[in-house]
Scaffold this motif. Structure first.
Motif, PDB file in Angstrom:
ATOM      1  N   PRO A 107      -1.504   1.813   7.712  1.00 38.17           N
ATOM      2  CA  PRO A 107      -1.771   1.096   6.449  1.00 38.17           C
ATOM      3  C   PRO A 107      -3.257   0.988   6.122  1.00 38.17           C
ATOM      4  O   PRO A 107      -3.650   1.148   4.965  1.00 38.17           O
ATOM      5  N   ALA A 111      -4.911   2.517   2.795  1.00 39.04           N
ATOM      6  CA  ALA A 111      -5.617   1.680   1.823  1.00 39.04           C
ATOM      7  C   ALA A 111      -7.019   2.221   1.562  1.00 39.04           C
ATOM      8  O   ALA A 111      -7.475   2.276   0.422  1.00 39.04           O
ATOM      9  N   ALA A 115      -6.601   3.735  -2.160  1.00 37.84           N
ATOM     10  CA  ALA A 115      -6.653   2.569  -3.039  1.00 37.84           C
ATOM     11  C   ALA A 115      -8.039   1.955  -3.109  1.00 37.84           C
ATOM     12  O   ALA A 115      -8.210   0.758  -2.991  1.00 37.84           O
ATOM     13  N   PRO A 117     -11.367   2.032  -5.721  1.00 41.87           N
ATOM     14  CA  PRO A 117     -11.892   2.568  -6.997  1.00 41.87           C
ATOM     15  C   PRO A 117     -13.153   3.368  -6.705  1.00 41.87           C
ATOM     16  O   PRO A 117     -14.260   2.868  -6.822  1.00 41.87           O
ATOM     17  N   TYR A 198       3.888   8.297  -4.725  1.00 43.27           N
ATOM     18  CA  TYR A 198       2.749   7.417  -4.471  1.00 43.27           C
ATOM     19  C   TYR A 198       3.103   5.970  -4.797  1.00 43.27           C
ATOM     20  O   TYR A 198       2.778   5.050  -4.032  1.00 43.27           O
ATOM     21  N   GLY A 199       3.774   5.764  -5.921  1.00 46.45           N
ATOM     22  CA  GLY A 199       4.133   4.413  -6.338  1.00 46.45           C
ATOM     23  C   GLY A 199       4.977   3.704  -5.289  1.00 46.45           C
ATOM     24  O   GLY A 199       4.645   2.601  -4.869  1.00 46.45           O
ATOM     25  N   LEU A 203       3.481   0.652  -2.953  1.00 43.85           N
ATOM     26  CA  LEU A 203       4.129  -0.657  -3.085  1.00 43.85           C
ATOM     27  C   LEU A 203       4.639  -1.145  -1.740  1.00 43.85           C
ATOM     28  O   LEU A 203       4.513  -2.323  -1.399  1.00 43.85           O
ATOM     29  N   VAL A 205       3.588  -0.170   1.331  1.00 44.66           N
ATOM     30  CA  VAL A 205       2.483  -0.444   2.256  1.00 44.66           C
ATOM     31  C   VAL A 205       1.792  -1.755   1.894  1.00 44.66           C
ATOM     32  O   VAL A 205       1.435  -2.550   2.758  1.00 44.66           O
ATOM     33  N   PHE A 206       1.605  -1.989   0.618  1.00 45.72           N
ATOM     34  CA  PHE A 206       0.878  -3.190   0.193  1.00 45.72           C
ATOM     35  C   PHE A 206       1.804  -4.384   0.007  1.00 45.72           C
ATOM     36  O   PHE A 206       1.356  -5.459  -0.392  1.00 45.72           O
ATOM     37  N   ARG A 208       4.088  -4.951  -2.260  1.00 43.97           N
ATOM     38  CA  ARG A 208       4.031  -5.393  -3.645  1.00 43.97           C
ATOM     39  C   ARG A 208       5.300  -5.076  -4.422  1.00 43.97           C
ATOM     40  O   ARG A 208       5.274  -4.992  -5.648  1.00 43.97           O
TER      41      ARG A 208
ATOM     42  N   ALA B 111      -7.714  -3.588  -8.205  1.00 37.72           N
ATOM     43  CA  ALA B 111      -7.790  -3.169  -6.807  1.00 37.72           C
ATOM     44  C   ALA B 111      -7.636  -4.367  -5.878  1.00 37.72           C
ATOM     45  O   ALA B 111      -6.925  -4.302  -4.871  1.00 37.72           O
ATOM     46  N   VAL B 113      -6.117  -7.231  -6.383  1.00 35.99           N
ATOM     47  CA  VAL B 113      -4.800  -7.865  -6.414  1.00 35.99           C
ATOM     48  C   VAL B 113      -3.702  -6.923  -5.949  1.00 35.99           C
ATOM     49  O   VAL B 113      -2.803  -7.316  -5.217  1.00 35.99           O
ATOM     50  N   PHE B 114      -3.780  -5.675  -6.350  1.00 39.79           N
ATOM     51  CA  PHE B 114      -2.645  -4.783  -6.151  1.00 39.79           C
ATOM     52  C   PHE B 114      -2.785  -3.816  -4.996  1.00 39.79           C
ATOM     53  O   PHE B 114      -1.835  -3.118  -4.682  1.00 39.79           O
ATOM     54  N   ALA B 115      -3.935  -3.742  -4.407  1.00 34.40           N
ATOM     55  CA  ALA B 115      -4.108  -2.703  -3.396  1.00 34.40           C
ATOM     56  C   ALA B 115      -4.863  -3.203  -2.172  1.00 34.40           C
ATOM     57  O   ALA B 115      -5.780  -2.566  -1.693  1.00 34.40           O
ATOM     58  N   SER B 116      -4.442  -4.359  -1.679  1.00 35.78           N
ATOM     59  CA  SER B 116      -4.974  -4.829  -0.417  1.00 35.78           C
ATOM     60  C   SER B 116      -3.802  -5.044   0.527  1.00 35.78           C
ATOM     61  O   SER B 116      -2.801  -5.632   0.137  1.00 35.78           O
ATOM     62  N   PRO B 117      -3.923  -4.522   1.744  1.00 39.37           N
ATOM     63  CA  PRO B 117      -2.835  -4.752   2.710  1.00 39.37           C
ATOM     64  C   PRO B 117      -2.843  -6.221   3.106  1.00 39.37           C
ATOM     65  O   PRO B 117      -3.420  -6.599   4.111  1.00 39.37           O
ATOM     66  N   PHE B 126       1.440 -11.919  -9.136  1.00 36.28           N
ATOM     67  CA  PHE B 126       1.573 -11.109 -10.338  1.00 36.28           C
ATOM     68  C   PHE B 126       3.023 -10.924 -10.753  1.00 36.28           C
ATOM     69  O   PHE B 126       3.344 -10.826 -11.923  1.00 36.28           O
ATOM     70  N   TYR B 198       3.770   1.263 -11.686  1.00 36.89           N
ATOM     71  CA  TYR B 198       2.696   0.988 -10.739  1.00 36.89           C
ATOM     72  C   TYR B 198       2.052   2.287 -10.258  1.00 36.89           C
ATOM     73  O   TYR B 198       0.825   2.398 -10.176  1.00 36.89           O
ATOM     74  N   ALA B 202      -1.845   2.901 -10.906  1.00 40.43           N
ATOM     75  CA  ALA B 202      -2.715   2.912  -9.733  1.00 40.43           C
ATOM     76  C   ALA B 202      -3.394   4.271  -9.580  1.00 40.43           C
ATOM     77  O   ALA B 202      -4.602   4.348  -9.319  1.00 40.43           O
TER      78      ALA B 202
END
Lengths: 240, 240
Positions: A107, A111, A115, A117, A198-199, A203, A205-206, A208, B111, B113-117, B126, B198, B202
């Motif tokens: 993970p 990340a 993930a 930017p 990927y989605g 999702l 892994v995170f 979400r 990033a 909010v949505f992409a942190s383990p 969210f 997503y 992403a």
DNA sequence: AACTCTTGTAAACACCGTTCACTGAAACCG
DNA sequence: CGGTTTCAGTGAACGGTGTTTACAAGAGTT
């Protein structure tokens, strides 16, 4: 054999240890633990010495990303090679499952690579694995075809460019495919498949998903079936 | 009017400024710039003073996440309210587009909010926006239905749980829907839609499409059309 | 042997999260 | 009102961070 001088060998060895230590820190204690001083501590040297190998902390992190991508690519290729079936659909399934498995097992690496930017592309990074596989696998799937006019005309320009990227990526490995085999309809579905793959993986892994999924694997497999159907593979082996 | 004491008002004001400064730092200079000392500097106080408001840097970051989610929810609701059409498909489209627009305009927030383990869920974070919207919109779509046996039996348990989550989320807003309206086939497609939504957003925010997409918007809209078709909405307004 | 190149060091700088003893003013209370 | 408590904020300190600089010492070269 060892054409390199003694100094070059030592340098290469140290660099290897740096990467290894950085990787271990990332895996065991997260991105923020990948510290120049922590790495140096692991090697028994001081932090400034690392500047003989990398320009900055950021450069080292970029190198780490590349290493991770290379390792992931190797893992994916290995899982592909372990797939006994010659059926193209099975191969695609094997690679997609391998991607999910790898992401769940790594993970922190996922990340970091997928993930952040970051800089515009990173195309040669992780992408190449999928590009080559997608190109090869799709090229070998001569049965199902999609008409180009299925996809909106606005997308043609981008899809043609992606088409070229695919052809190039495959040709690097010596395989030549005609552009007529890789028509825009298929290309579009490849992109859509990457979105879904990927989605789902991100999702998962995170954590979400909008609810706690007790057993995501069948959901993933179900999505794979749908993907393969959409992309034009027969579904007669969906139970595999 | 101001029932609070003077001290309470000042405290609330300071807390507001802390959040505001933290947010500005995140937006302008990235996650790593959200520093206790930087925030304090912005407010003209010293770093330890912030410990009167938050237990740790991490707690402050969590609060920041919540703020971001609240803001995003507000933005999404606003865009939904601005959608003139009463057609459900149009509303869904409006919200999905609003999500993409928000993510592209706020990459750092996205990033974070949505992409942190992170911790297991964050469901109330969210998710609630989508849960409520999805529940309401789907409940009001009485036309198209899917049979439960379309979805693999292994998924039923999870989908039933999600069904309950949806019903609960909607009932908080006073709307009651029968479980028969929200059948498993629809639920499954809602989850799949979230995966694709997503995934696309992403990938776009993180620049991880396998090739440089010059104009991702039509591709997104095309995906939306497909999503709405899959989920059971008529496609006769796909040009909208 | 003299020279250069390379790899490491130690010290320093500015920044970070966090703790602690403290101050001073606001709020409360008899 | 006067005394006391509550509490936001301070300054100093600790150990951690990335990075720069001047310097040492060994490896490779001539």
């Amino acid at each position: 054999m060892t054409e390199a001088t003694r100094r070059e060998r030592l340098r290469a060895e140290t660099e290897r240890e740096i990467r290894q230590a950085a990787r271990a820190l990332l895996v065991e204690r997260g991105r923020d633990a990948v510290t120049l001083r922590a790495i140096a501590r692991e090697l028994g040297i001081t932090a400034p010495a690392l500047y003989r190998y990398y320009d900055s902390h950021d450069a080292l992190l970029r190198q780490l990303c590349d290493d991770i991508c290379a390792d992931m690519a190797a893992a994916l290729y290995a899982d592909l090679a372990a797939e006994p079936s010659g059926h193209v659909g099975c191969k695609v399934r094997a690679v997609c499952r391998a991607f999910r498995r790898w992401a769940l097992a790594h993970p922190q690496e996922f990340a970091l690579v997928f993930a952040s930017p970051r800089d515009p592309l990173g195309a040669d990074q992780f992408g190449s694995v999928f590009l080559q596989l997608a190109g090869q696998l799709i090229a070998s799937n001569l049965v199902a075809t999609h008409a180009d006019d299925e996809v909106p005309e606005v997308l043609h320009e981008d899809l043609v460019r992606f088409q070229q990227v695919l052809v190039d990526a495959v040709s690097v490995h010596g395989v030549q495919i005609g552009e007529d085999v890789l028509n825009l309809g298929k290309i579009y579905h490849v992109v859509q498949s990457w979105v879904r793959l990927y989605g789902h993986v991100a999702l998962e892994v995170f954590g979400r998903f909008p609810f706690a999924v007790s057993n995501p694997e069948p959901m993933f497999d179900s999505m794979l079936d749908q993907m393969l159907t959409d992309i034009g593979f027969q579904e007669d082996d969906s139970a595999m």
